[in-house]
Design an enzyme around this catalytic site. Structure first.
Site: not given
Ligand code: G3I
Length: 341
Positions: A145, A249
């Site tokens: 990205e 994805e």
């Molecule tokens: O694990 C913590 C947890 O302990 C906490 O309580 C909770 C509170 O917000 O957060 C949890 O972490 C989260 C993590 O996902 C696991 O679920 C993060 O906040 C959250 O920001 C994170 O989001 C991920 C996101 O990327 C971050 O930008 C998504 O799971 C993941 O699917 C997403 O993946 C991205 C690809 O890497 C790149 N392309 C876009 C795609 C979708 O955004």
């Protein structure tokens, strides 16, 4: 007449023998991103990962924040778990992602140093991770990205401190594992010609300079209103680079505007099912040597980032429902791909 009856009979037998599994209806790896906690705690989730997939990606656990939590510390525990599962069940493992502006650990954000010091930091990150998984991870999303919708370079920690960081990252990854297939991965190119052009220009420039890039990841976070002609154009232009193409994805949102009263009924389910069919058929038509595979972004609707990240509880973007049952779209897709073969 007898011959006709015989042929009809044979074709019924052949069709009956065709597998009802989507992975068997495609000639390329079929993956999903996975969450190691669910892999451990949830048997239904794990069984789908085991039985329905031929490829696998870590949804979060190979990103900088999780894999490199402190200056001198790498944490490979969760990534290793996923890699071990993939190896034990014969799946192709894809690496996601070495360089991104998101999910960067605080220590990196706080880092102070000149260009040389930043380059050392990033090179060390990339080469430690790639070397750790050498021979186990087939391909890497090296850079994720980097462009904004208007085609300009996204201002990030990396663009700020390391001129030419994209090319350098590919070079460093290649040095660490010369056999790894190296991807540039991005989202939302459909309907955004400037973004698409920036990516194609990048590919042309890297090739011209002899920088090793082997693939383009098209994330495909799309929705039922996404326009087929625009998606097709992105695929065609990407294929024209000659690189391997990964739909990296895939998910198809049915409630992109987050309507709290949304009901997932027949109309939306049908539109979604038809779009899944379209995407898979278009991908099946690209040259086999460029088919790196299709990867869903997680397994069931319940596990999708769209529900958690966007706080959109009424979203149903994948092929398995909250009970880990196959949705009608799964069956439709498998059937229509079997008919193609
Ligand atoms: O694990 C913590 C947890 O302990 C906490 O309580 C909770 C509170 O917000 O957060 C949890 O972490 C989260 C993590 O996902 C696991 O679920 C993060 O906040 C959250 O920001 C994170 O989001 C991920 C996101 O990327 C971050 O930008 C998504 O799971 C993941 O699917 C997403 O993946 C991205 C690809 O890497 C790149 N392309 C876009 C795609 C979708 O955004």
């Amino acid at each position: 007449m007898k011959l006709l009856v015989l042929l009809l009979g044979l074709s019924t037998i052949v069709n009956a023998q065709k597998s009802a599994l989507l992975k068997d209806a495609v000639k390329f790896p079929l993956g999903a991103s996975v969450n190691p906690r669910l892999m451990t705690e949830n048997e239904a989730y794990r069984n789908i990962a085991k039985n329905e997939l031929t490829g696998m990606t870590a949804e979060n656990h190979m990103k900088m924040m999780l894999i490199h939590p402190a200056t001198d510390r790498f944490d490979f525990v969760k990534g290793d778990e996923i890699v071990a599962f993939a190896a034990a069940t014969g799946k192709r493992m894809h690496g996601h992602t070495l360089v991104w502006h998101n999910q960067v650990p605080q220590w990196m954000k706080d880092f102070q140093g000149d260009q040389k010091a930043w380059e050392e930091l990033l090179k060390n990150h990339i080469q430690t991770v790639v070397s750790h998984y050498k021979g186990k991870i087939v391909g890497w999303d090296v850079v994720n990205e980097s462009f904004l919708d208007d085609g300009s370079l996204r201002p990030t920690l990396w663009s700020e401190h390391i001129p030419d960081y994209i090319a350098k990252s590919f070079q460093w990854a290649h040095e660490a594992d010369p056999d790894a297939i190296l991807f540039y991965n991005d989202y939302g190119q459909d309907g955004k010609p400037k973004k698409m052009k920036a990516i194609l220009d990048l590919v042309a420039e890297l090739k011209r300079r002899g920088i090793p890039i082997h693939g383009l990841g098209l994330q495909m976070h799309i929705n039922v209103d996404s326009k087929r002609n625009e998606l097709q154009e992105v695929l065609d232009k990407s294929v024209a680079t000659g690189l391997k193409i990964h739909l990296s994805e895939l998910d198809i949102a049915v409630n992109p505007k987050n309507n709290p009263d949304f009901v997932y009924e027949e109309k939306a389910a049908k539109a979604q099912s038809e779009l899944f069919n379209y995407i898979f058929k278009s991908y099946a038509e690209i040259p086999a040597k460029q088919q790196y595979g299709i990867t869903f972004w997680n397994i069931s609707d319940k596990d999708s980032w769209l529900r958690g990240y966007f706080k959109r509880p009424k979203e149903y973007p994948l092929l398995f429902d909250e009970n880990y049952s196959k949705k009608p779209a799964y069956t439709e897709l498998t059937k229509s791909l079997n008919n193609l073969n």
